[in-house]
Design a protein around this motif. Structure first.
Motif, PDB file in Angstrom:
ATOM      1  N   LYS A 197       2.330   5.015   0.668  1.00  0.00           N
ATOM      2  CA  LYS A 197       2.631   5.760   1.893  1.00  0.00           C
ATOM      3  C   LYS A 197       1.985   7.138   1.854  1.00  0.00           C
ATOM      4  O   LYS A 197       1.678   7.672   0.799  1.00  0.00           O
ATOM      5  CB  LYS A 197       4.149   5.924   2.054  1.00  0.00           C
ATOM      6  CG  LYS A 197       4.903   4.625   2.103  1.00  0.00           C
ATOM      7  CD  LYS A 197       4.655   3.880   3.372  1.00  0.00           C
ATOM      8  CE  LYS A 197       5.478   2.602   3.380  1.00  0.00           C
ATOM      9  NZ  LYS A 197       5.154   1.743   4.476  1.00  0.00           N
TER      10      LYS A 197
ATOM     11  N   THR B 202       0.692   3.386   6.406  1.00  0.00           N
ATOM     12  CA  THR B 202      -0.041   3.176   5.158  1.00  0.00           C
ATOM     13  C   THR B 202      -1.205   4.173   5.131  1.00  0.00           C
ATOM     14  O   THR B 202      -1.558   4.768   6.152  1.00  0.00           O
ATOM     15  CB  THR B 202      -0.594   1.745   5.071  1.00  0.00           C
ATOM     16  OG1 THR B 202      -1.544   1.558   6.106  1.00  0.00           O
ATOM     17  CG2 THR B 202       0.523   0.708   5.149  1.00  0.00           C
ATOM     18  N   MET B 203      -1.798   4.322   3.954  1.00  0.00           N
ATOM     19  CA  MET B 203      -2.938   5.242   3.818  1.00  0.00           C
ATOM     20  C   MET B 203      -4.095   4.813   4.718  1.00  0.00           C
ATOM     21  O   MET B 203      -4.762   5.652   5.317  1.00  0.00           O
ATOM     22  CB  MET B 203      -3.398   5.298   2.352  1.00  0.00           C
ATOM     23  CG  MET B 203      -2.412   5.965   1.421  1.00  0.00           C
ATOM     24  SD  MET B 203      -2.132   7.699   1.808  1.00  0.00           S
ATOM     25  CE  MET B 203      -3.634   8.418   1.210  1.00  0.00           C
ATOM     26  N   LYS B 204      -4.328   3.526   4.818  1.00  0.00           N
ATOM     27  CA  LYS B 204      -5.422   3.016   5.661  1.00  0.00           C
ATOM     28  C   LYS B 204      -5.170   3.346   7.137  1.00  0.00           C
ATOM     29  O   LYS B 204      -6.054   3.831   7.832  1.00  0.00           O
ATOM     30  CB  LYS B 204      -5.571   1.510   5.469  1.00  0.00           C
ATOM     31  CG  LYS B 204      -6.709   0.916   6.265  1.00  0.00           C
ATOM     32  CD  LYS B 204      -6.824  -0.573   6.039  1.00  0.00           C
ATOM     33  CE  LYS B 204      -7.945  -1.117   6.918  1.00  0.00           C
ATOM     34  NZ  LYS B 204      -7.970  -2.563   6.923  1.00  0.00           N
ATOM     35  N   GLU B 205      -3.950   3.078   7.601  1.00  0.00           N
ATOM     36  CA  GLU B 205      -3.605   3.377   8.996  1.00  0.00           C
ATOM     37  C   GLU B 205      -3.723   4.874   9.269  1.00  0.00           C
ATOM     38  O   GLU B 205      -4.245   5.287  10.304  1.00  0.00           O
ATOM     39  CB  GLU B 205      -2.172   2.912   9.299  1.00  0.00           C
ATOM     40  CG  GLU B 205      -1.994   1.420   9.312  1.00  0.00           C
ATOM     41  CD  GLU B 205      -0.535   0.997   9.337  1.00  0.00           C
ATOM     42  OE1 GLU B 205      -0.277  -0.146   9.737  1.00  0.00           O
ATOM     43  OE2 GLU B 205       0.347   1.795   8.942  1.00  0.00           O
ATOM     44  N   TYR B 206      -3.244   5.685   8.319  1.00  0.00           N
ATOM     45  CA  TYR B 206      -3.295   7.134   8.481  1.00  0.00           C
ATOM     46  C   TYR B 206      -4.743   7.621   8.559  1.00  0.00           C
ATOM     47  O   TYR B 206      -5.077   8.461   9.397  1.00  0.00           O
ATOM     48  CB  TYR B 206      -2.568   7.816   7.320  1.00  0.00           C
ATOM     49  CG  TYR B 206      -2.583   9.317   7.400  1.00  0.00           C
ATOM     50  CD1 TYR B 206      -1.810   9.993   8.337  1.00  0.00           C
ATOM     51  CD2 TYR B 206      -3.387  10.075   6.547  1.00  0.00           C
ATOM     52  CE1 TYR B 206      -1.817  11.381   8.418  1.00  0.00           C
ATOM     53  CE2 TYR B 206      -3.406  11.454   6.620  1.00  0.00           C
ATOM     54  CZ  TYR B 206      -2.631  12.102   7.559  1.00  0.00           C
ATOM     55  OH  TYR B 206      -2.652  13.474   7.638  1.00  0.00           O
ATOM     56  N   GLY B 207      -5.611   7.092   7.710  1.00  0.00           N
ATOM     57  CA  GLY B 207      -7.025   7.471   7.736  1.00  0.00           C
ATOM     58  C   GLY B 207      -7.671   7.138   9.065  1.00  0.00           C
ATOM     59  O   GLY B 207      -8.429   7.940   9.632  1.00  0.00           O
ATOM     60  N   GLU B 208      -7.379   5.945   9.597  1.00  0.00           N
ATOM     61  CA  GLU B 208      -7.926   5.538  10.893  1.00  0.00           C
ATOM     62  C   GLU B 208      -7.386   6.418  12.016  1.00  0.00           C
ATOM     63  O   GLU B 208      -8.111   6.801  12.927  1.00  0.00           O
ATOM     64  CB  GLU B 208      -7.609   4.069  11.154  1.00  0.00           C
ATOM     65  CG  GLU B 208      -8.357   3.124  10.245  1.00  0.00           C
ATOM     66  CD  GLU B 208      -7.884   1.678  10.345  1.00  0.00           C
ATOM     67  OE1 GLU B 208      -6.922   1.397  11.101  1.00  0.00           O
ATOM     68  OE2 GLU B 208      -8.479   0.829   9.650  1.00  0.00           O
TER      69      GLU B 208
ATOM     70  N   GLU C 219       0.831  -1.199   0.000  1.00  0.00           N
ATOM     71  CA  GLU C 219       0.000   0.000   0.000  1.00  0.00           C
ATOM     72  C   GLU C 219       0.869   1.254   0.000  1.00  0.00           C
ATOM     73  O   GLU C 219       1.957   1.273   0.546  1.00  0.00           O
ATOM     74  CB  GLU C 219      -0.897  -0.013   1.242  1.00  0.00           C
ATOM     75  CG  GLU C 219      -2.050   0.935   1.127  1.00  0.00           C
ATOM     76  CD  GLU C 219      -3.059   0.741   2.243  1.00  0.00           C
ATOM     77  OE1 GLU C 219      -3.707   1.737   2.583  1.00  0.00           O
ATOM     78  OE2 GLU C 219      -3.191  -0.368   2.760  1.00  0.00           O
TER      79      GLU C 219
ATOM     80  N   SER D 240      -9.095   9.878  11.816  1.00  0.00           N
ATOM     81  CA  SER D 240     -10.474   9.782  12.294  1.00  0.00           C
ATOM     82  C   SER D 240     -10.514   9.676  13.815  1.00  0.00           C
ATOM     83  O   SER D 240     -11.341  10.314  14.471  1.00  0.00           O
ATOM     84  CB  SER D 240     -11.175   8.579  11.673  1.00  0.00           C
ATOM     85  OG  SER D 240     -11.338   8.753  10.298  1.00  0.00           O
TER      86      SER D 240
ATOM     87  N   TYR E  66      -1.948   3.040  16.340  1.00  0.00           N
ATOM     88  CA  TYR E  66      -2.706   2.819  15.111  1.00  0.00           C
ATOM     89  C   TYR E  66      -1.968   1.971  14.075  1.00  0.00           C
ATOM     90  O   TYR E  66      -2.567   1.544  13.095  1.00  0.00           O
ATOM     91  CB  TYR E  66      -3.158   4.154  14.506  1.00  0.00           C
ATOM     92  CG  TYR E  66      -4.375   4.691  15.210  1.00  0.00           C
ATOM     93  CD1 TYR E  66      -5.648   4.341  14.787  1.00  0.00           C
ATOM     94  CD2 TYR E  66      -4.256   5.519  16.318  1.00  0.00           C
ATOM     95  CE1 TYR E  66      -6.779   4.807  15.445  1.00  0.00           C
ATOM     96  CE2 TYR E  66      -5.372   5.992  16.978  1.00  0.00           C
ATOM     97  CZ  TYR E  66      -6.629   5.641  16.545  1.00  0.00           C
ATOM     98  OH  TYR E  66      -7.747   6.099  17.208  1.00  0.00           O
ATOM     99  N   THR E  67      -0.665   1.735  14.286  1.00  0.00           N
ATOM    100  CA  THR E  67       0.062   0.832  13.388  1.00  0.00           C
ATOM    101  C   THR E  67       0.290  -0.524  14.046  1.00  0.00           C
ATOM    102  O   THR E  67       0.978  -1.373  13.480  1.00  0.00           O
ATOM    103  CB  THR E  67       1.426   1.425  12.978  1.00  0.00           C
ATOM    104  OG1 THR E  67       2.216   1.649  14.157  1.00  0.00           O
ATOM    105  CG2 THR E  67       1.266   2.690  12.180  1.00  0.00           C
TER     106      THR E  67
END
Length: 152
Positions: A4, A47-53, A2, A56, A35-36
């Motif tokens: 970065k 990752t983008m998913k971790e950053y989004g979570e 994914e 939020s 979160y990671t």
């Protein structure tokens, strides 16, 4: 693998809203580790998913997400009362992009800009402003001298 994250503005805007006790840098590291799943403490390695979570979660902690939602809802209600079709995002954005209104699309407005927009819309409403579509004539009701009403 994914991609970065390259821009961290969303995180830092939300992070500044938090009441941080102690070292802010250490708090940031702990949040990233959380979160990671303990993989890293660097925002750049997320990752983008971790950053989004993460974003939020931080927005929920600071209450900025709820306030933004509340301000957007209030602005949309005021626009609707002024006659703007709030079921069409194109019209909402077209209305907001006018220099005298907000100067940018509705989704790009932050909390302070939404507060200013709501104030501006309330003033417009108080002065009797009403949205008219281009090419459409308003309905005029005339009182006839005979006492009857007619619609032109």
């Amino acid at each position: 693998m994914e991609s970065k994250v390259k821009h961290f503005g969303r995180f830092f805007v939300a992070f500044r809203q938090l009441a941080v006790y102690g070292d802010p840098e250490e708090t940031r590291r702990q949040l990233v580790l959380q979160y990671t799943g303990g993989r890293t403490d660097s925002l750049r390695e997320m990752t983008m998913k971790e950053y989004g979570e993460l974003c939020s979660g931080v927005e929920r902690m600071g209450g900025t997400r709820e306030e933004l939602r509340h301000r957007r809802s209030a602005a949309l209600k005021l626009m609707q009362e002024l006659g703007v079709d709030t079921t069409d995002w194109g019209r909402i954005n077209g209305f907001c992009q006018q220099a005298r209104i907000a100067g940018k699309p509705f989704a790009k407005l932050d909390i302070e800009e939404l507060k200013d927009l709501a104030t501006r819309l309330r003033v417009m409403k108080k002065k009797g402003w009403e949205r008219r579509e281009p090419g459409r004539q308003p309905v005029v009701i005339n009182i006839l001298p005979t006492g009857g009403a007619g619609i032109n």
